[in-house]
Design a protein around this motif. Structure first.
Motif, short mmCIF file in Angstrom:
data_model
loop_
_atom_site.label_atom_id
_atom_site.label_comp_id
_atom_site.label_asym_id
_atom_site.label_seq_id
_atom_site.Cartn_x
_atom_site.Cartn_y
_atom_site.Cartn_z
N ASP A 1 -3.56 3.43 -1.06
CA ASP A 1 -3.86 3.10 0.33
C ASP A 1 -5.12 2.25 0.43
O ASP A 1 -5.99 2.28 -0.43
CB ASP A 1 -4.02 4.38 1.16
N CYS A 2 -5.19 1.47 1.52
CA CYS A 2 -6.33 0.60 1.78
C CYS A 2 -7.57 1.44 2.04
O CYS A 2 -7.58 2.30 2.93
CB CYS A 2 -6.02 -0.29 2.97
N CYS B 1 -4.30 -0.77 -3.08
CA CYS B 1 -5.57 -1.39 -2.68
C CYS B 1 -6.07 -2.22 -3.86
O CYS B 1 -6.43 -1.68 -4.90
CB CYS B 1 -6.59 -0.31 -2.29
N ASN C 1 0.81 -1.23 0.00
CA ASN C 1 0.00 0.00 0.00
C ASN C 1 0.84 1.28 0.00
O ASN C 1 0.28 2.38 0.10
CB ASN C 1 -0.92 0.03 1.23
#
Length: 434
Positions: free
Chosen positions: A381-382, A329, A318
């Motif tokens: 990013d998640c 993601c 990530n």
């Protein structure tokens, strides 16, 4: 091994021929055909990264670089590479991995269970339904199928489900708590065509692992199961998760030491996510400082152990740097998840349903997911760790709601609110801005 790759699913790659060979620890290739120059850079980038990492083991004459990717060279890897090139050139996601719950039953009652759905009493997949779903997944070009639960080893026909996946198309991984992973079961999974088992290990401390699993003896089961799987010729990954406490106490070092002693191939570290039993408790999630510390710990341990076992962290995938820019993601971009009742979700940690495969095709629901406003844009990013995402799609879920919750219901609720209050949609940070 030397293998010729042909890319028949993507029209732009139809005339390209790629020959891949492993010469010891290195992958070498030759590319030819109309448009080969256009694709050469991506092939070089893709294979070059694996050459820099080095393999963790061999597999039937090919090299294995991670339990999450097929052996190279290999026909399943050709499908994986095809998806990588397609997405890189045309910026349209092609699903490459599916995780499928085959049961909701489990011998444990983990305090952090992400699959916890106490109100769901619907029947689980039948074998015939699973056969159809797997067939539809493979028709979309996937290179990996993972069976999860619950505890998938509680299905006595699990080996039959494994055999549904032709080895020249995709690999099959099984996520397990190892309670039922006896030497005989490990051997039967291998014989059926299982590629790897992902064994959950919450803590290097036996008492703590058993406490978190709410079942005495589970740590011993992990040890026995891991060693039985290695002995059976399966690839083995210990699957764990990072919390604030585990990162700050350096628990990863203890898990890697155990993995090395047991002979496993990989350690997979996910971020603790506020989901399942912890859906409304965001205090379980690690901070940006913790993620950086985890990256440093993993890098040091990879160096100490020479990449066997190899440590892979979600913090790395990530971060949006280097090859991880092609990962980030993966929900709605690289993979999706299907629950034991057929609900189609972005990943096994995201309790949002985009439809049900018992009433619609996998392809149709994937198209709905990958074009949805929350998933159509590539993100590093998640999403489940993103405050903006959680505010819009998780906070409004009623406390007593059955999960996964319909994303269509949430969208309708936001549309009504926006129309009545004159609000615009949440402006999400773009990839790399967080």
């Amino acid at each position: 091994m030397r293998l010729t790759y042909r890319f028949e699913r993507v029209q732009q790659l139809a005339d390209v021929e790629l020959v891949v060979e492993n010469q010891g620890d290195k992958l070498v290739y030759e590319i030819s055909g109309e448009g080969a120059n256009q694709f050469n850079r991506l092939v070089k980038h893709h294979l070059g990264w694996f050459n820099r990492c080095g393999p963790i083991t061999g597999y039937e004459g090919s090299n294995v670089y991670t339990t999450y990717f097929p052996p190279m060279p290999g026909k399943a890897h050709a499908r994986m590479l095809e998806g990588f090139i397609y997405h890189s050139l045309f910026q349209k996601p092609m699903p490459r991995v599916a995780t499928i719950e085959v049961t909701g039953d489990c011998q444990c009652s983990c305090i952090h269970c992400s699959a916890h759905r106490p109100s769901d009493t619907r029947p689980v997949f039948t074998r015939s339904s699973l056969e159809r779903v797997v067939s539809e997944c493979l028709a979309m070009g996937m290179h990996g199928i993972s069976y999860t639960g619950g505890e998938p080893l509680l299905r006595h026909d699990l080996e039959d489900l494994v055999s549904l996946v032709p080895r020249d198309k995709a690999t099959v991984n099984v996520f397990t708590n190892a309670v039922a992973l006896t030497p005989a079961r490990a051997a039967s999974l291998k014989a059926a065509g299982t590629y790897a088992v992902m064994i959950s290990l919450d803590s290097p401390n036996p008492e703590e692992h058993d406490r978190l699993r709410n079942r005495p003896g589970t740590f011993e089961a992990v040890q026995r199961g891991a060693q039985a799987a290695v002995q059976a010729g399966l690839l083995v990954s210990l699957s764990t998760y990072a919390t604030q406490r585990s990162v700050r106490e350096g628990a990863l070092a203890g898990i890697v030491e155990l993995g090395a002693h047991w002979g496993v191939h990989e350690i997979s570290v996910f971020n603790a996510i506020a989901t399942g039993r912890f859906l409304k408790d965001e205090t379980v999630m690690i901070s940006s400082e913790d993620r950086k510390s985890l990256l440093d710990q993993a890098a040091a341990l990879n160096k100490r152990y020479g990449g066997r076992p190899r440590i892979i962290t979600k913090a790395w995938t990530n971060q949006g740097k280097g090859i991880s820019r092609y990962m980030g993601c993966m929900s709605g971009h690289y993979h999706f998840h299907i629950t034991a009742q057929g609900d189609f979700t972005p990943c096994d940690l995201t309790p949002l349903s985009f439809g049900n495969v018992n009433s619609e095709s996998v392809r149709d629901i994937w198209e709905r997911l990958s074009t949805h406003s929350a998933y159509c844009e590539r993100r590093y990013d998640c999403r489940m760790m993103c405050p903006e995402f959680r505010k819009k799609y998780l906070d409004p879920i009623p406390e007593d709601a059955s999960l996964p919750y319909s994303v269509a219901e949430l969208d309708r609720a936001w549309d009504c609110r926006d129309n009545s209050e004159g609000m615009s949609d949440i402006e999400w940070p773009r990839a790399g801005e967080r």
